[in-house]
Design a protein around this motif. Structure first.
Motif, PDB file in Angstrom:
ATOM      1  N   LYS A  26       6.527   3.887  -0.961  1.00  0.00           N
ATOM      2  CA  LYS A  26       5.379   3.646  -1.899  1.00  0.00           C
ATOM      3  C   LYS A  26       4.533   2.110  -1.683  1.00  0.00           C
ATOM      4  N   ALA A  27       5.385   1.284  -1.559  1.00  0.00           N
ATOM      5  CA  ALA A  27       5.086  -0.117  -1.318  1.00  0.00           C
ATOM      6  C   ALA A  27       4.222  -0.231  -0.020  1.00  0.00           C
ATOM      7  N   ILE A  28       4.630   0.915   1.032  1.00  0.00           N
ATOM      8  CA  ILE A  28       3.896   0.370   2.401  1.00  0.00           C
ATOM      9  C   ILE A  28       2.414   0.904   2.067  1.00  0.00           C
ATOM     10  N   GLU A  33      -3.176  -0.475   1.699  1.00  0.00           N
ATOM     11  CA  GLU A  33      -4.591  -0.331   1.250  1.00  0.00           C
ATOM     12  C   GLU A  33      -5.015  -1.381   0.767  1.00  0.00           C
ATOM     13  N   LYS A  34      -4.474  -2.425   0.199  1.00  0.00           N
ATOM     14  CA  LYS A  34      -4.642  -3.602  -0.433  1.00  0.00           C
ATOM     15  C   LYS A  34      -4.753  -4.965   0.175  1.00  0.00           C
ATOM     16  N   ASP A 109      -7.351  10.873   5.492  1.00  0.00           N
ATOM     17  CA  ASP A 109      -6.688   9.765   4.713  1.00  0.00           C
ATOM     18  C   ASP A 109      -5.824   8.690   5.470  1.00  0.00           C
ATOM     19  N   ASP A 110      -5.259   9.449   6.308  1.00  0.00           N
ATOM     20  CA  ASP A 110      -4.210   8.244   6.916  1.00  0.00           C
ATOM     21  C   ASP A 110      -4.959   7.128   7.771  1.00  0.00           C
ATOM     22  N   GLY A 111      -6.093   7.726   8.291  1.00  0.00           N
ATOM     23  CA  GLY A 111      -7.048   6.764   9.380  1.00  0.00           C
ATOM     24  C   GLY A 111      -7.664   5.872   8.363  1.00  0.00           C
ATOM     25  N   ARG A 112      -8.026   6.082   7.094  1.00  0.00           N
ATOM     26  CA  ARG A 112      -8.884   5.249   6.348  1.00  0.00           C
ATOM     27  C   ARG A 112      -7.685   4.496   5.637  1.00  0.00           C
ATOM     28  N   ARG A 113      -6.569   4.642   5.432  1.00  0.00           N
ATOM     29  CA  ARG A 113      -5.692   3.741   4.662  1.00  0.00           C
ATOM     30  C   ARG A 113      -5.213   2.723   5.940  1.00  0.00           C
ATOM     31  N   GLY A 114      -5.071   2.930   7.198  1.00  0.00           N
ATOM     32  CA  GLY A 114      -5.065   1.843   8.166  1.00  0.00           C
ATOM     33  C   GLY A 114      -3.530   1.906   8.711  1.00  0.00           C
ATOM     34  N   CYS A 115      -3.113   0.834   9.391  1.00  0.00           N
ATOM     35  CA  CYS A 115      -1.921   0.417   9.784  1.00  0.00           C
ATOM     36  C   CYS A 115      -1.327  -0.761   9.195  1.00  0.00           C
TER      37      CYS A 115
END
Length: 204
Positions: A26-28, A33-34, A109-115
């Protein structure tokens, strides 16, 4: 493939119901995102369903949570790659598998969240040398893995001998990390998958 994570959480005083892996997963999401600086302990508490006190019993501070989350992220990605590579029989197939894995993480969604690796490199490269070094190490592992796959392809005949393994591996690494960057702008599966064939042409 991943190195042993350094001193991640401390067990002293940790509540028995504290599932460290679930909490780090969850922390990931929150950190990705932030961003590191945009994430507060309150944000982590809300996402993890824990009080600040519980978090501080398991970790020294926010940075320690981030380091643990980063190591967890690297370990999960490494295991996912290991499983994806199992069917690959040639060096060329292994390169394509790696590109496909990054493409699959770069849309919706994975793409928008990023790496988390990319965001850490951008946000913390100057301000936190230790984390910057860990990010650089992770990217170096990817680059060396790509070079290995290219050399394996040359040995099994799936990659021409004239391809320069080291430079081509670095180029492909840039392509993969670039996928994760533009994926944050909202790309489709078709757009990202189209990059795989284009990138593979550097092995012709």
């Amino acid at each position: 493939m991943a190195s042993t994570p350094p001193n991640i959480p401390r067990s002293r005083g940790r509540p028995r119901e504290f599932d460290i892996d679930a909490a780090l997963d969850k922390a990931i999401v929150v950190f990705t995102e932030k961003g590191y600086y945009g994430t507060s302990v309150s944000d982590l508490g809300t996402a993890l369903g824990l009080t600040a006190g519980s978090i501080y019993k398991a970790f020294d501070d926010k940075r320690a949570v981030f380091v643990a989350a980063l190591e967890r992220y690297i370990a999960l990605r490494t295991e996912r790659l290991r499983q994806a590579l199992e069917p690959a029989r040639t060096g060329r197939e292994r390169v394509r598998t790696l590109l496909a894995l990054y493409a699959a993480s770069s849309y919706d969604d994975d793409g928008r969240r990023g790496c988390l690796i990319v965001s850490s490199a951008v946000e913390l490269a100057i301000s936190d040398p230790e984390i910057a070094g860990r990010v650089a190490q992770s990217l170096d592992v990817h680059e060396k893995r790509l070079a290995l796959f290219i050399r394996q392809g040359q040995e099994d005949g799936s990659v021409p001998a004239h391809v320069e393994a080291a430079a081509t591996a670095r180029l492909l690494l840039c392509v993969m990390q670039g996928m994760r960057v533009i994926g944050k702008t909202g790309r489709s599966k078709k757009e990202m998958n189209a990059l795989i064939d284009k990138a593979m042409k550097v092995l012709d």
